[in-house]
Design a protein around this motif. Structure first.
Motif, PDB file in Angstrom:
ATOM      1  N   ASP A  51       0.142  30.838 -21.859  1.00 52.92           N
ATOM      2  CA  ASP A  51       1.360  31.763 -22.372  1.00 52.92           C
ATOM      3  C   ASP A  51       2.649  30.971 -22.598  1.00 52.92           C
ATOM      4  O   ASP A  51       3.470  31.242 -23.278  1.00 52.92           O
ATOM      5  N   GLY A  52       2.864  29.899 -21.991  1.00 54.59           N
ATOM      6  CA  GLY A  52       4.064  28.907 -22.101  1.00 54.59           C
ATOM      7  C   GLY A  52       3.573  27.725 -21.800  1.00 54.59           C
ATOM      8  O   GLY A  52       2.654  27.294 -21.153  1.00 54.59           O
ATOM      9  N   TYR A  95       5.584  32.951 -13.859  1.00 53.12           N
ATOM     10  CA  TYR A  95       4.042  32.733 -14.255  1.00 53.12           C
ATOM     11  C   TYR A  95       2.979  32.778 -13.123  1.00 53.12           C
ATOM     12  O   TYR A  95       3.401  32.212 -11.927  1.00 53.12           O
ATOM     13  N   SER A 104       7.177  35.264 -18.380  1.00 55.74           N
ATOM     14  CA  SER A 104       6.238  35.391 -17.544  1.00 55.74           C
ATOM     15  C   SER A 104       4.953  35.506 -18.293  1.00 55.74           C
ATOM     16  O   SER A 104       5.103  35.232 -19.683  1.00 55.74           O
ATOM     17  N   GLY A 105       3.843  35.226 -17.492  1.00 56.40           N
ATOM     18  CA  GLY A 105       2.471  35.252 -17.949  1.00 56.40           C
ATOM     19  C   GLY A 105       1.508  34.658 -17.088  1.00 56.40           C
ATOM     20  O   GLY A 105       1.966  34.482 -15.896  1.00 56.40           O
ATOM     21  N   ARG A 106       0.427  34.105 -17.541  1.00 56.87           N
ATOM     22  CA  ARG A 106      -0.400  33.694 -16.677  1.00 56.87           C
ATOM     23  C   ARG A 106      -0.415  32.386 -16.220  1.00 56.87           C
ATOM     24  O   ARG A 106      -0.245  31.637 -15.106  1.00 56.87           O
ATOM     25  N   SER A 150       1.449  34.785 -29.317  1.00 57.94           N
ATOM     26  CA  SER A 150       2.661  34.852 -28.722  1.00 57.94           C
ATOM     27  C   SER A 150       3.208  34.190 -27.637  1.00 57.94           C
ATOM     28  O   SER A 150       4.435  34.552 -26.941  1.00 57.94           O
ATOM     29  N   GLY A 151       2.499  33.075 -27.518  1.00 60.64           N
ATOM     30  CA  GLY A 151       3.213  32.008 -26.617  1.00 60.64           C
ATOM     31  C   GLY A 151       4.159  31.205 -27.268  1.00 60.64           C
ATOM     32  O   GLY A 151       4.436  31.112 -28.350  1.00 60.64           O
ATOM     33  N   ASN A 167       8.650  32.120 -22.993  1.00 58.19           N
ATOM     34  CA  ASN A 167       8.268  33.510 -22.670  1.00 58.19           C
ATOM     35  C   ASN A 167       8.530  33.592 -20.974  1.00 58.19           C
ATOM     36  O   ASN A 167       8.150  32.780 -20.274  1.00 58.19           O
TER      37      ASN A 167
END
Ligand SMILES: C[S@@+](CC[C@H](N)C(=O)[O-])C[C@H]1O[C@@H](n2cnc3c(N)ncnc32)[C@H](O)[C@@H]1O
Length: 286
Positions: free
Chosen positions: A124-125, A82, A58-60, A154-155, A56
């Protein structure tokens, strides 16, 4: 059988004292297993960036399991979108070096990737590059399950690790050995490519140039891991460093050859992922 704790202790010592020490060329000792010649630069660069198309954007939190010092510039790209990169490694030296590169963007955790000290569903990744092979075979499955457990819904996660004797390498090694024998016959001063066999020491314990390594093959992965969590096998890089250093040279259309190889990898990613040297294993949680 050697206990896991002894192997991990030895792996950590190796990376602290050898693998992540800087050599006279300015690179870490670990980079001596990579092909850093200018002729291969564009190919290696594109292969490193392949990871991005399976994460993904982007993510936290992005977990880097076995981060090392984040040694190549392309690795920095993985966590650009991220908020934080969580670098997890057995080696304290690796994490200190990683901190020099990404500072406050990172959190640094000394831990074992087969027993991740994180809540379920929190990343998330995830990336784990060239690390799982330092575990005993029984713990490979455990590490995949840990990566899957800690992955958010969804990660997406990417694992890169060389296969044990993939078909393409067996085929290529035949030609490499033949070439080396002929070349040594005509030019006795020729030195075959030496990647330090001890990197994969059969007895399990290291000598000065390598540490414990156990690789698996595609059939094993599909049976032992693919039945437990959803995985897809893509190509990260089909050719071994030994192949590159032996056959790819500027004066013999090396760049052209690598462009052709890259095109083949993009065109047949699943086939070359299964039969080439380095697969990219994608895990996704729905
Ligand atoms: C070959 S290096 C790869 C580093 C980095 N991912 C890269 O591609 O440059 C392997 C790294 O994994 C770490 N490592 C090995 N076994 C580990 C384990 N069980 N848990 C956490 N880290 C481990 C080592 O300390 C080392 O930093």
């Amino acid at each position: 059988m050697i206990p896991d704790t002894e192997i991990k202790h030895q792996v950590r010592e190796f990376y602290d004292q050898v693998g992540w020490q800087t050599e006279s060329d300015g690179f870490y000792q670990n980079a001596s297993y990579e092909d850093l010649r200018p002729v291969s630069h564009d190919y290696i660069h594109l292969c490193h960036l392949r990871v991005l198309s399976h994460l993904n954007p982007s993510g936290r939190f992005l977990l880097d399991a076995g981060s090392g010092p984040i040694q190549y510039p392309e690795y920095l790209e993985y966590s650009k979108g991220y908020q934080f990169r969580i670098c997890a490694d057995l080696s304290f030296v690796a994490l200190k070096e990683a901190c020099k590169r990404i500072g406050n963007h990172g959190f640094y955790v000394v831990c074992d990737i087969a027993y991740l000290p994180f809540m379920s569903d929190c990343f998330d990744g995830e990336v784990s590059l060239h690390t799982l092979h330092h575990l005993q075979p029984e713990e490979h499955v455990r590490a995949y399950l840990e990566l899957y457990r800690t992955l958010a819904t969804s990660g997406k996660a990417v694992v890169v690790n060389g296969w044990d004797n993939p078909t393409l390498s067996i085929f290529m090694n035949f030609w490499i050995s033949l070439y080396e024998r002929l070349y040594t016959f005509f030019r006795p001063q020729y030195k075959p490519v030496d990647l330090g066999d001890s990197f994969s020491s059969p007895a399990g314990l290291s000598n000065t140039r390598g540490t414990f390594v156990r690789r698996q093959n595609a059939a094993w992965l599909q049976k032992e891991v693919g039945n437990l969590v959803p995985i897809k096998i893509w190509c990260w890089r089909s050719m071994s460093v030994r192949f590159l250093r032996t056959f790819v040279h500027e004066r013999f259309a090396g760049k052209f050859l690598l462009r052709l190889i890259y095109w083949l990898e993009e065109t047949f990613p699943h086939f070359l992922g299964k039969h080439g040297q380095y697969p990219l294993i994608e895990l996704a949680k729905n």
